[in-house]
Design an enzyme around this catalytic site. Sequence first.
Site, PDB file in Angstrom:
ATOM      1  CB  SER A  21      -0.921  -0.151   1.301  1.00 48.01           C
ATOM      2  OG  SER A  21      -2.060   1.019   1.078  1.00 48.01           O
ATOM      3  CG  ASN A  22      -0.351   4.688  -1.420  1.00 52.99           C
ATOM      4  OD1 ASN A  22      -1.066   5.408  -0.654  1.00 52.99           O
ATOM      5  ND2 ASN A  22      -0.928   3.934  -2.261  1.00 52.99           N
ATOM      6  NE  ARG A  23       5.697   6.980   4.068  1.00 56.21           N
ATOM      7  CZ  ARG A  23       6.010   6.574   5.272  1.00 56.21           C
ATOM      8  NH1 ARG A  23       5.188   6.770   6.173  1.00 56.21           N
ATOM      9  NH2 ARG A  23       7.101   5.919   5.578  1.00 56.21           N
ATOM     10  CB  SER A  24      -2.937   7.891   0.211  1.00 57.27           C
ATOM     11  OG  SER A  24      -4.239   8.680   0.014  1.00 57.27           O
ATOM     12  CB  ALA A  88      -2.089   7.329  -3.412  1.00 58.80           C
TER      13      ALA A  88
END
Length: 216
Positions: A21-24, A88
């Site tokens: 995943s990512n930091r959004s 994102a």
Amino acid sequence: MKILITAGPTREPIDPVRFLSNRSSGRMGYALARAFVKQEHQVLLISGPTSLDVPDHVDYLPVESAQDMHDAVAHALPRVDIAIFCAAVADYTPVEVAPQKIKKSDDTITLTLKKTTDILGSARSVHGFTGFLVGFAAETEHLEAHARAKLIAKHCDMIIANDVSQSGIGFDSHDNEVLIVEAEENTKLPRDSKEHLAHHLATIILQRHASKRGTE
Ligand code: PMT
């Protein structure tokens, strides 16, 4: 006006308990949803997993993976006037999802990834969306040039670009600073809370949508 907004990260499963995943945080997209609701528009918010409260008076569709988000967007696009892609979305996803939790054994393991569908990029070219199309661009260099390349390649009316290499703005922060890139002009909105910026962005998007319809 009916407005679709994507927000938050996607989660790409590796095994039953792990994902990429990512930091959004979802804040920018949720702030936009609230801004359009405040101006009495109908909002469909398609969101990856976040810890935020669902904004009042939106139709809310939670999704997990890039493929889930793609399918939800493709289904909704024919019924909206404006589509804004703030999520994102993962660009790559594991080729295989292990059916059981991967056991710790070797010192290194290799994950093979494949490209996800470009949801924004397919809105016009695959799904035939004819409404006002807004993408975001998260860049770490050459903000205007990269955003303008996305504007053209993805057939957007507008790209909202943020420099995510700067601390305090972009991913998982309360503030942002954006460059709005359109065919004929650029507009810079200086650093402000995502909540305030969202109200300016909503007003500008609605103005541009109205003038595009006026010239059609
Ligand atoms: O959620 P926050 O913590 O508030 O942070 C806000 C934000 C930084 C996530 C937001 O402002 C932002 O920049 N969103 C876009 C992030 C991104 O993935 O940018 P990109 O340059 O990689 O992608 C360009 C565009 O294509 C985006 O509109 C994205 O939604 C879209 N995309 C990307 C990949 C993919 N497979 N499908 C897509 O639709």
